[in-house]
Write a protein that holds these residues in place. Sequence first.
Motif, PDB file in Angstrom:
ATOM      1  N   LEU A   1       0.830  -1.191   0.000  1.00 12.33           N
ATOM      2  CA  LEU A   1       0.000   0.000   0.000  1.00 12.33           C
ATOM      3  C   LEU A   1       0.872   1.251   0.000  1.00 12.33           C
ATOM      4  O   LEU A   1       1.896   1.289   0.677  1.00 12.33           O
ATOM      5  N   THR A   2       0.430   2.261  -0.738  1.00  9.20           N
ATOM      6  CA  THR A   2       1.103   3.555  -0.678  1.00  9.20           C
ATOM      7  C   THR A   2       0.796   4.185   0.678  1.00  9.20           C
ATOM      8  O   THR A   2      -0.102   3.730   1.403  1.00  9.20           O
ATOM      9  N   GLU A   3       1.492   5.244   1.027  1.00  8.46           N
ATOM     10  CA  GLU A   3       1.230   5.907   2.302  1.00  8.46           C
ATOM     11  C   GLU A   3      -0.221   6.376   2.387  1.00  8.46           C
ATOM     12  O   GLU A   3      -0.869   6.222   3.432  1.00  8.46           O
ATOM     13  N   GLU A   4      -0.744   6.922   1.316  1.00 15.53           N
ATOM     14  CA  GLU A   4      -2.140   7.394   1.332  1.00 15.53           C
ATOM     15  C   GLU A   4      -3.121   6.243   1.554  1.00 15.53           C
ATOM     16  O   GLU A   4      -4.067   6.374   2.327  1.00 15.53           O
ATOM     17  N   GLU A   5      -2.924   5.125   0.876  1.00 19.51           N
ATOM     18  CA  GLU A   5      -3.789   3.948   1.067  1.00 19.51           C
ATOM     19  C   GLU A   5      -3.654   3.423   2.494  1.00 19.51           C
ATOM     20  O   GLU A   5      -4.640   3.024   3.112  1.00 19.51           O
ATOM     21  N   PHE A   6      -2.438   3.418   3.004  1.00 19.56           N
ATOM     22  CA  PHE A   6      -2.143   2.932   4.355  1.00 19.56           C
ATOM     23  C   PHE A   6      -2.883   3.784   5.386  1.00 19.56           C
ATOM     24  O   PHE A   6      -3.478   3.265   6.325  1.00 19.56           O
ATOM     25  N   LYS A   7      -2.858   5.102   5.199  1.00 17.00           N
ATOM     26  CA  LYS A   7      -3.489   6.031   6.146  1.00 17.00           C
ATOM     27  C   LYS A   7      -5.005   5.875   6.195  1.00 17.00           C
ATOM     28  O   LYS A   7      -5.607   6.064   7.248  1.00 17.00           O
ATOM     29  N   LYS A   8      -5.628   5.530   5.076  1.00 18.20           N
ATOM     30  CA  LYS A   8      -7.092   5.467   4.994  1.00 18.20           C
ATOM     31  C   LYS A   8      -7.708   4.523   6.023  1.00 18.20           C
ATOM     32  O   LYS A   8      -8.720   4.847   6.626  1.00 18.20           O
ATOM     33  N   GLU A   9      -7.132   3.345   6.203  1.00 19.51           N
ATOM     34  CA  GLU A   9      -7.737   2.330   7.056  1.00 19.51           C
ATOM     35  C   GLU A   9      -6.944   2.007   8.311  1.00 19.51           C
ATOM     36  O   GLU A   9      -7.350   1.158   9.090  1.00 19.51           O
ATOM     37  N   MET A  10      -5.827   2.683   8.543  1.00 19.19           N
ATOM     38  CA  MET A  10      -4.922   2.234   9.601  1.00 19.19           C
ATOM     39  C   MET A  10      -5.504   2.310  11.006  1.00 19.19           C
ATOM     40  O   MET A  10      -5.034   1.639  11.900  1.00 19.19           O
ATOM     41  N   ARG A  11      -6.566   3.059  11.217  1.00 19.43           N
ATOM     42  CA  ARG A  11      -7.189   3.121  12.542  1.00 19.43           C
ATOM     43  C   ARG A  11      -8.111   1.927  12.786  1.00 19.43           C
ATOM     44  O   ARG A  11      -8.530   1.688  13.912  1.00 19.43           O
ATOM     45  N   LYS A  12      -8.422   1.180  11.750  1.00 21.08           N
ATOM     46  CA  LYS A  12      -9.357   0.048  11.850  1.00 21.08           C
ATOM     47  C   LYS A  12      -8.645  -1.296  11.761  1.00 21.08           C
ATOM     48  O   LYS A  12      -9.307  -2.321  11.647  1.00 21.08           O
ATOM     49  N   VAL A  13      -7.332  -1.310  11.797  1.00 21.92           N
ATOM     50  CA  VAL A  13      -6.569  -2.542  11.565  1.00 21.92           C
ATOM     51  C   VAL A  13      -5.572  -2.774  12.706  1.00 21.92           C
ATOM     52  O   VAL A  13      -5.419  -1.944  13.593  1.00 21.92           O
ATOM     53  N   GLN A  14      -4.892  -3.894  12.633  1.00 17.80           N
ATOM     54  CA  GLN A  14      -3.779  -4.176  13.541  1.00 17.80           C
ATOM     55  C   GLN A  14      -2.529  -3.596  12.893  1.00 17.80           C
ATOM     56  O   GLN A  14      -2.031  -4.134  11.905  1.00 17.80           O
ATOM     57  N   LEU A  15      -2.047  -2.502  13.425  1.00 15.88           N
ATOM     58  CA  LEU A  15      -0.891  -1.796  12.867  1.00 15.88           C
ATOM     59  C   LEU A  15       0.358  -2.244  13.621  1.00 15.88           C
ATOM     60  O   LEU A  15       0.481  -1.980  14.816  1.00 15.88           O
ATOM     61  N   ILE A  16       1.249  -2.925  12.922  1.00 14.46           N
ATOM     62  CA  ILE A  16       2.391  -3.554  13.583  1.00 14.46           C
ATOM     63  C   ILE A  16       3.718  -3.095  12.980  1.00 14.46           C
ATOM     64  O   ILE A  16       3.939  -3.207  11.779  1.00 14.46           O
ATOM     65  N   ASP A  17       4.574  -2.608  13.858  1.00 12.70           N
ATOM     66  CA  ASP A  17       5.942  -2.211  13.511  1.00 12.70           C
ATOM     67  C   ASP A  17       6.838  -3.395  13.844  1.00 12.70           C
ATOM     68  O   ASP A  17       6.901  -3.822  14.994  1.00 12.70           O
ATOM     69  N   VAL A  18       7.532  -3.939  12.855  1.00  9.68           N
ATOM     70  CA  VAL A  18       8.373  -5.123  13.085  1.00  9.68           C
ATOM     71  C   VAL A  18       9.844  -4.775  13.300  1.00  9.68           C
ATOM     72  O   VAL A  18      10.683  -5.665  13.354  1.00  9.68           O
ATOM     73  N   ARG A  19      10.151  -3.488  13.495  1.00 13.88           N
ATOM     74  CA  ARG A  19      11.521  -3.090  13.807  1.00 13.88           C
ATOM     75  C   ARG A  19      11.839  -3.422  15.262  1.00 13.88           C
ATOM     76  O   ARG A  19      10.942  -3.679  16.064  1.00 13.88           O
ATOM     77  N   GLU A  20      13.104  -3.376  15.597  1.00 20.96           N
ATOM     78  CA  GLU A  20      13.511  -3.652  16.971  1.00 20.96           C
ATOM     79  C   GLU A  20      13.020  -2.539  17.903  1.00 20.96           C
ATOM     80  O   GLU A  20      12.767  -1.414  17.467  1.00 20.96           O
ATOM     81  N   LYS A  21      12.885  -2.857  19.187  1.00 22.72           N
ATOM     82  CA  LYS A  21      12.319  -1.932  20.176  1.00 22.72           C
ATOM     83  C   LYS A  21      13.029  -0.579  20.205  1.00 22.72           C
ATOM     84  O   LYS A  21      12.370   0.461  20.280  1.00 22.72           O
ATOM     85  N   LYS A  22      14.350  -0.573  20.109  1.00 21.93           N
ATOM     86  CA  LYS A  22      15.082   0.707  20.168  1.00 21.93           C
ATOM     87  C   LYS A  22      14.710   1.600  18.983  1.00 21.93           C
ATOM     88  O   LYS A  22      14.585   2.818  19.139  1.00 21.93           O
ATOM     89  N   ASP A  23      14.500   1.015  17.816  1.00 23.94           N
ATOM     90  CA  ASP A  23      14.082   1.791  16.645  1.00 23.94           C
ATOM     91  C   ASP A  23      12.642   2.271  16.811  1.00 23.94           C
ATOM     92  O   ASP A  23      12.313   3.403  16.464  1.00 23.94           O
TER      93      ASP A  23
END
Length: 131
Positions: A36-58
Amino acid sequence: MNIGQIINAVLWIIIIVWAGYEIYSYFKRKNASVELTEEEFKKEMRKVQLIDVREKKDFDAGHILGARNIPFSTFKTRSVEIRKDQPIYLYDHNKALSLRAALRLRKEGHTDIYHLKGGYRDWTGKTKTAH
């Protein structure tokens, strides 16, 4: 054929098989989720499970507002925290880990998986840092 030619032939076979496997793996990871582009990502991101897979320090240094952190290094054990009945939006720094995480989730039976094109590196939306 002399021994040098045999060794050369074997090395070429190994290189070709390895390259084929890498190409196969790349497309398998790429097809595990929808980009998804950033705009597509922003449209639904409040209704989904949004997960950052980077390490905790990042993640603590800065992350997309509303995201939770499940580092890829702990993904094998922590992926059970992710619900199968809701869409999953993944991101990391650029998208390499997101694709690997998506493939793991796909193998576990998740079907509604998306990743952020360009990753956090290109994100211009709202962010949060840990205190």
